[in-house]
Structures are given as structure tokens and as C-alpha cells.
Design a protein around this motif. Sequence first.
Motif, short mmCIF file in Angstrom:
data_model
loop_
_atom_site.label_atom_id
_atom_site.label_comp_id
_atom_site.label_asym_id
_atom_site.label_seq_id
_atom_site.Cartn_x
_atom_site.Cartn_y
_atom_site.Cartn_z
N SER A 252 0.82 -1.22 0.00
CA SER A 252 0.00 0.00 0.00
C SER A 252 0.85 1.27 0.00
O SER A 252 0.37 2.35 -0.34
CB SER A 252 -0.95 0.01 1.21
N ALA A 253 2.12 1.13 0.36
CA ALA A 253 3.02 2.29 0.35
C ALA A 253 3.41 2.67 -1.07
O ALA A 253 3.82 3.82 -1.32
CB ALA A 253 4.27 1.98 1.17
N CYS A 254 3.27 1.73 -2.00
CA CYS A 254 3.69 1.98 -3.39
C CYS A 254 2.56 1.88 -4.41
O CYS A 254 2.71 2.36 -5.54
CB CYS A 254 4.77 0.98 -3.79
N HIS A 255 1.46 1.24 -4.02
CA HIS A 255 0.37 1.00 -4.95
C HIS A 255 -0.97 1.34 -4.29
O HIS A 255 -1.06 1.44 -3.06
CB HIS A 255 0.35 -0.46 -5.40
N GLU A 256 -2.00 1.49 -5.11
CA GLU A 256 -3.35 1.73 -4.59
C GLU A 256 -4.02 0.39 -4.33
O GLU A 256 -4.29 -0.37 -5.25
CB GLU A 256 -4.18 2.54 -5.60
N CYS A 257 -4.24 0.10 -3.08
CA CYS A 257 -4.82 -1.18 -2.69
C CYS A 257 -6.30 -1.04 -2.33
O CYS A 257 -6.68 -0.17 -1.54
CB CYS A 257 -4.06 -1.75 -1.49
N PHE A 258 -7.11 -1.90 -2.91
CA PHE A 258 -8.53 -1.94 -2.62
C PHE A 258 -8.91 -3.35 -2.21
O PHE A 258 -8.31 -4.33 -2.67
CB PHE A 258 -9.36 -1.53 -3.84
N LEU A 259 -9.91 -3.45 -1.36
CA LEU A 259 -10.45 -4.74 -0.98
C LEU A 259 -11.75 -4.92 -1.75
O LEU A 259 -12.60 -4.03 -1.76
CB LEU A 259 -10.73 -4.79 0.52
N ILE A 260 -11.90 -6.06 -2.44
CA ILE A 260 -13.14 -6.33 -3.14
C ILE A 260 -13.72 -7.63 -2.62
O ILE A 260 -13.03 -8.66 -2.56
CB ILE A 260 -12.94 -6.38 -4.67
N SER A 261 -14.98 -7.58 -2.20
CA SER A 261 -15.59 -8.72 -1.55
C SER A 261 -17.02 -8.91 -2.02
O SER A 261 -17.72 -7.95 -2.35
CB SER A 261 -15.58 -8.51 -0.02
N ALA A 262 -17.45 -10.17 -2.06
CA ALA A 262 -18.83 -10.48 -2.42
C ALA A 262 -19.72 -10.57 -1.18
O ALA A 262 -20.85 -11.05 -1.26
CB ALA A 262 -18.90 -11.79 -3.21
N ARG A 263 -19.21 -10.12 -0.04
CA ARG A 263 -19.99 -10.15 1.20
C ARG A 263 -21.30 -9.38 1.05
O ARG A 263 -21.34 -8.32 0.42
CB ARG A 263 -19.19 -9.55 2.35
N ARG A 264 -22.36 -9.88 1.66
CA ARG A 264 -23.66 -9.22 1.61
C ARG A 264 -23.88 -8.26 2.79
O ARG A 264 -24.83 -7.49 2.79
CB ARG A 264 -24.78 -10.27 1.60
N LEU A 265 -23.00 -8.33 3.78
CA LEU A 265 -23.11 -7.45 4.94
C LEU A 265 -21.81 -6.65 5.08
O LEU A 265 -20.96 -6.97 5.92
CB LEU A 265 -23.37 -8.27 6.21
N PRO A 266 -21.63 -5.62 4.26
CA PRO A 266 -20.38 -4.85 4.31
C PRO A 266 -20.13 -4.20 5.66
O PRO A 266 -18.97 -3.96 6.02
CB PRO A 266 -20.57 -3.80 3.21
N GLU A 267 -21.18 -3.94 6.42
CA GLU A 267 -20.97 -3.34 7.73
C GLU A 267 -20.25 -4.32 8.66
O GLU A 267 -19.44 -3.91 9.50
CB GLU A 267 -22.31 -2.90 8.34
N HIS A 268 -20.52 -5.61 8.50
CA HIS A 268 -19.82 -6.60 9.31
C HIS A 268 -18.38 -6.77 8.83
O HIS A 268 -17.48 -7.03 9.64
CB HIS A 268 -20.55 -7.95 9.25
#
Length: 218
Positions: free
Chosen positions: A97-113
Motif C-alpha cells: 500500500s506504500a507503493c500502490h493503490e490497494c482496494f479490498l473487493i468482496s462479495a460479502r452481503r453485509l459490508p458493515e460486518h
Amino acid sequence: MTVLFDFDGTLVDVSNKYYSVYSGFVKEHSGLAISLEDFWRAKREGATEQVMLNASGLKSELSETFRGYVKANIEKLSSLKYDTLFPGVPALLSSISACHECFLISARRLPEHLSVQLEWLGLSKLFKGVVTPKLFSEDLLSSSETPKSYALMNFTFSHPALIIGDSGMDILTGKRMGIHTCAVTTGIRCEQVLKSYSPDYLFDSILAVPEILEQISH
């Protein structure tokens, strides 16, 4: 470069969580749960619900009930506490993450959890953002889209990009989006299954990601 990380099975070991939900269902229906090792091996090889239930002394007719049970319980906070980070993940994410743009991608149905879990694990500040299909209308999915590719269609990120995951959905998502794909064999699908999706890269550890990024950059 944009690096899209899947979560379950890629950054965290989910075997105990899935086994806990499975064994809970089997117990409720007076079956006999198979061992964690046998359960996880069968799941990684793509065994159907019917096969799992039959191995547990239960009838195949319970398959739909079992799927509903898993859906209702797998994202509960009490279930998420069974997840554990794979060794070296925090340091790896901090470095990337110090050198690149990192994203988390998930198929979770409860993003709040998911957000709560990221806080528990100390990962929430290591991603530029979190993308989930919950943020978008899944009713518009076509046969050529996965929940993750649909989410990314509505999300702006720079190229080149790499998606890293443990399932066929992750690989298909990357191919649909025209980005590099990397599969890791630490999660829900074994090497043989993952090879059938023809990922650009296939490794047995998330710790191989810096090597991949170096190759793509050059």
C-alpha cells in the motif's frame, strides 16, 4: 498500479468459519459431522452440498435448507471471529500500500460486518477503499457478469491493475474487466480447480504478490 485483494481465503483463513457453520447445521439435524480436514478438502475440490450432507448422514433433500442456513449464518459477527489472518499479511499489505493503490473487493452481503472485521484485524487503514456488490444493484447482473465485476464496473480505478483471489469468481472478474489475474491456493478452491480458470498467475501464498507486481511493472 491498482491492486484488488479478495478477502476470504486470500488474506484470511476461513476454514474454521465454514466448518463451524457446517457442523452447526449437521448437529441441528442430528447428523454426524466429518472432520475439519475432510470437510475442507471436499469443499476445496468443489464437492456439492448433497455430497457433504450424505457424508454427514443427512439426506440430499436438505441441500436447499443447508444453503439457506449458511447464507444466514456465515457473515454473523460470531462466525467471523473464527477467521484468522494468514502469516505475514499485515506487513505485506503495509508494504504494498506504500507503493500502490490497494482496494479490498468482496462479495460479502453485509459490508458493515466486513468493516467491523477489518477493524478487529487491524487492516482497515491499509486499503484505499472497499468495494462490495452490496453498494450496487445486483438485480442488473447479466450472465456475463460476476457480482464483483459488476461492482467494479461502477468503480473507478487506475490501470494497470491486478486482482488477487482464491476462487473462480475472482479470476472471471479479472478477465471480464481486462486486468491481470492471480489465484492463490490458500482458500476455498484447490490448485486443480483454479487452473481450470486459467489465471495469469497461480501461487500457494499471498506472499508472492510483490514478485507478481515486479513482473507486471516491467
